[in-house]
Design an enzyme around this catalytic site. Structure first.
Site, PDB file in Angstrom:
ATOM      1  NE  ARG A  10      45.753  42.235  44.534  1.00  0.00           N
ATOM      2  CZ  ARG A  10      44.574  41.714  44.610  1.00  0.00           C
ATOM      3  NH1 ARG A  10      43.687  42.024  45.400  1.00  0.00           N
ATOM      4  NH2 ARG A  10      44.405  40.563  44.018  1.00  0.00           N
ATOM      5  CB  SER A  30      50.213  40.613  40.535  1.00  0.00           C
ATOM      6  OG  SER A  30      49.830  39.407  40.638  1.00  0.00           O
ATOM      7  CD  GLU A  50      49.637  43.534  43.218  1.00  0.00           C
ATOM      8  OE1 GLU A  50      48.668  43.582  42.406  1.00  0.00           O
ATOM      9  OE2 GLU A  50      50.157  42.725  43.848  1.00  0.00           O
TER      10      GLU A  50
HETATM   11  P1  NAP Z   1      42.689  33.441  38.193  1.00  0.00           P
HETATM   12  O1  NAP Z   1      41.878  32.709  39.172  1.00  0.00           O
HETATM   13  O2  NAP Z   1      43.209  33.056  36.975  1.00  0.00           O
HETATM   14  O3  NAP Z   1      41.836  34.659  37.650  1.00  0.00           O
HETATM   15  C1  NAP Z   1      42.460  35.722  36.714  1.00  0.00           C
HETATM   16  C2  NAP Z   1      42.056  37.046  37.361  1.00  0.00           C
HETATM   17  O4  NAP Z   1      40.567  37.265  37.399  1.00  0.00           O
HETATM   18  C3  NAP Z   1      42.325  37.574  38.416  1.00  0.00           C
HETATM   19  O5  NAP Z   1      43.298  38.466  38.661  1.00  0.00           O
HETATM   20  C4  NAP Z   1      41.234  37.685  39.412  1.00  0.00           C
HETATM   21  O6  NAP Z   1      41.410  39.047  40.034  1.00  0.00           O
HETATM   22  C5  NAP Z   1      40.059  37.692  38.318  1.00  0.00           C
HETATM   23  N1  NAP Z   1      38.989  36.954  38.905  1.00  0.00           N
HETATM   24  C6  NAP Z   1      39.089  35.493  38.806  1.00  0.00           C
HETATM   25  N2  NAP Z   1      37.867  34.963  39.289  1.00  0.00           N
HETATM   26  C7  NAP Z   1      37.213  36.241  39.664  1.00  0.00           C
HETATM   27  C8  NAP Z   1      35.984  36.238  40.365  1.00  0.00           C
HETATM   28  N3  NAP Z   1      35.165  35.446  40.508  1.00  0.00           N
HETATM   29  N4  NAP Z   1      35.517  37.426  40.924  1.00  0.00           N
HETATM   30  C9  NAP Z   1      36.404  38.445  40.704  1.00  0.00           C
HETATM   31  N5  NAP Z   1      37.596  38.508  40.240  1.00  0.00           N
HETATM   32  C10 NAP Z   1      37.960  37.409  39.528  1.00  0.00           C
HETATM   33  O7  NAP Z   1      43.937  34.165  39.051  1.00  0.00           O
HETATM   34  P2  NAP Z   1      45.339  33.592  39.226  1.00  0.00           P
HETATM   35  O8  NAP Z   1      46.373  34.562  38.476  1.00  0.00           O
HETATM   36  O9  NAP Z   1      45.385  32.200  39.191  1.00  0.00           O
HETATM   37  O10 NAP Z   1      45.540  34.191  40.788  1.00  0.00           O
HETATM   38  C11 NAP Z   1      44.701  33.466  41.837  1.00  0.00           C
HETATM   39  C12 NAP Z   1      44.547  34.577  42.885  1.00  0.00           C
HETATM   40  O11 NAP Z   1      45.609  34.781  43.497  1.00  0.00           O
HETATM   41  C13 NAP Z   1      43.962  35.943  42.527  1.00  0.00           C
HETATM   42  O12 NAP Z   1      43.095  36.403  43.081  1.00  0.00           O
HETATM   43  C14 NAP Z   1      45.361  36.837  42.428  1.00  0.00           C
HETATM   44  O13 NAP Z   1      45.052  38.205  42.336  1.00  0.00           O
HETATM   45  C15 NAP Z   1      45.906  36.393  43.797  1.00  0.00           C
HETATM   46  N6  NAP Z   1      47.657  36.526  43.532  1.00  0.00           N
HETATM   47  C16 NAP Z   1      47.866  37.773  43.762  1.00  0.00           C
HETATM   48  C17 NAP Z   1      49.221  37.794  43.642  1.00  0.00           C
HETATM   49  C18 NAP Z   1      50.101  39.199  43.845  1.00  0.00           C
HETATM   50  O14 NAP Z   1      51.253  39.262  43.473  1.00  0.00           O
HETATM   51  N7  NAP Z   1      49.521  40.193  44.130  1.00  0.00           N
HETATM   52  C19 NAP Z   1      50.192  36.824  43.100  1.00  0.00           C
HETATM   53  C20 NAP Z   1      49.639  35.523  43.006  1.00  0.00           C
HETATM   54  C21 NAP Z   1      48.217  35.502  43.044  1.00  0.00           C
HETATM   55  P3  NAP Z   1      42.082  39.383  41.531  1.00  0.00           P
HETATM   56  O15 NAP Z   1      43.631  39.118  41.216  1.00  0.00           O
HETATM   57  O16 NAP Z   1      41.547  40.626  41.744  1.00  0.00           O
HETATM   58  O17 NAP Z   1      41.756  38.334  42.460  1.00  0.00           O
END
Ligand code: NAP
Length: 375
Positions: free
Chosen positions: A165, A268, A370
């Protein structure tokens, strides 16, 4: 000639729906207009602040004594190069619109980034990432206008210094650069990236067994009525199509993330912390269920682990749904801060400070915003 407006209210330009006014405000749709806006800022002796899609931004309450420039440079070109297509997009295009077009054209690479709000120009700044894909993986170059030198130049992927990020654009050396266009290399042949559990669970019944890797299109689909919104479950060896992945990502996001019509939010609010492996192992002794994702040594020379902050906020700090005044951590995903429409920027900052300090005192981990602040 561009129009320069004065004392323009900015909150409507952000998804957090917070913020004061801009002393000067201009919308630019070409690099020529951008140059014009920069010279107006010089004339008026104010700095330039760039606003993209406003989805990752907290704007201060007081008037910003600057020329706030909304970059709306449009246009998308698709150039075939063997098995790949180089897509060049204006910074002002909608990110998700670009993903939708790429998926329609059968191009792989950004489907897991479906539903990310904001503009194409903001994607490299934040190195947007979701469901195991980061935009840096497909970026060829980023065209920028340097407000210091007046030059237009193309930064290679390496020159963008992408991190988690993060990119050069978030650091002092990149602060004078305005992203005007971005080129991505997408692929005609691709393999679904189903590394995230949520996507495996969406497509396969027994997702903790190994899901299929590589292979062709699925044909033999079963309809599962009991799954409501999710009519599709694949058999072993079958792989989802690009469109199915896009739908799955959008559906998963809509279940966990707030409706932008109902709340002010910037998604986030904090980054997931990356900590040294030794610190992670220590924490694991205290919190045995703490999840952690080891990071590739190619990107992180010191053994490092990414810790899902949502888990920490929920299970260690008990902050899921934590609310103070007009601000809270969203119940379905506590890394997401939401406001009820009445919060001020100061209130959000005070709230964020409290979260940062609670995480620090309970885990020793320093977390960072972020979201980018404009003041
Ligand atoms: P999730 O799938 O419930 O996972 C929770 C956290 O664990 C995430 O933040 C993700 O990191 C990490 N994670 C899960 N599985 C992983 C793997 N196999 N390898 C590495 N890291 C893993 O997350 P969620 O909240 O539903 O979000 C889904 C995805 O959408 C995530 O990647 C999240 O970052 C992204 N997202 C980002 C934003 C934003 O505002 N930046 C908003 C919505 C969703 P990462 O965050 O690094 O992937």
């Amino acid at each position: 000639m561009i129009t320069i407006d004065e004392h323009v209210e900015l909150k409507g330009f952000t998804t957090l729906k917070i913020g004061g006014r801009a002393r000067y405000f201009a919308v630019v749709t070409t690099t020529e207009e951008l140059k014009e806006a920069i010279s107006v800022a010089k004339e008026k002796n104010v700095s330039v602040v760039v606003l993209g899609g406003g989805s990752n931004t907290l704007i201060a309450g007081e008037e910003i004594d600057a020329l706030v420039m909304k970059v709306e440079i449009k246009g998308v070109e698709w150039v075939e190069e063997g098995n790949s297509v180089v897509v060049t997009s204006g910074a002002g295009e909608s990110w998700d619109g670009l993903v939708a077009q790429s998926v329609e054209r059968g191009l792989w690479g950004i489907e897991n980034l479906s539903g990310v709000p904001g503009s194409v120009g903001a994607a490299p700044i934040q190195n947007i990432g979701a469901y195991g894909t980061e935009v840096r993986e497909v970026i060829e170059w980023v065209e920028v206008f340097d407000t210091k030198t007046g030059e237009i130049k193309k930064l290679t992927n390496e020159e963008c210094r992408f991190g988690y990020r993060d990119s050069i654009f978030k650091h002092p050396e990149g602060k004078s650069l305005v992203v005007t266009r971005v080129a991505f290399r997408l692929h005609k042949d691709g393999v679904p990236n189903l590394v995230y559990k949520d996507l495996q669970n969406y497509f396969y019944e027994e997702s903790n067994s190994s899901f299929p890797k590589g292979g062709g299109e699925s044909s033999n689909r079963r309809i599962s009525k009991s799954l409501g919104l999710r009519p599709l479950l694949l058999g072993k060896g079958e792989l989802p199509t690009l469109a199915e992945i896009r739908n799955a990502v959008i559906e998963n996001r809509s279940k966990k993330f707030p409706d932008l019509n109902e709340f002010g939010t910037a998604g986030s609010f904090f980054k997931n912390p990356i900590i040294p492996e030794a610190q992670f192992n220590e924490l694991k002794k205290k919190f045995p269920n703490l999840p952690g994702f080891p990071l590739p040594s190619t990107l992180y020379p010191l053994p490092s682990v990414k810790v899902p902050l949502a888990w920490v906020l929920d299970n260690i700090c008990g902050l899921k749904g934590f609310e103070k005044g007009n601000v809270k951590l969203f119940e379905k995903q506590p890394i997401v801060l939401v406001q009820n429409g009445l919060a001020t920027a100061e209130e959000v900052e005070t709230f964020a400070k409290e979260i940062i300090s609670q995480v620090k005192s309970k885990t020793g981990i320093s977390i960072e915003w972020e979201v980018q602040k404009i003041s």
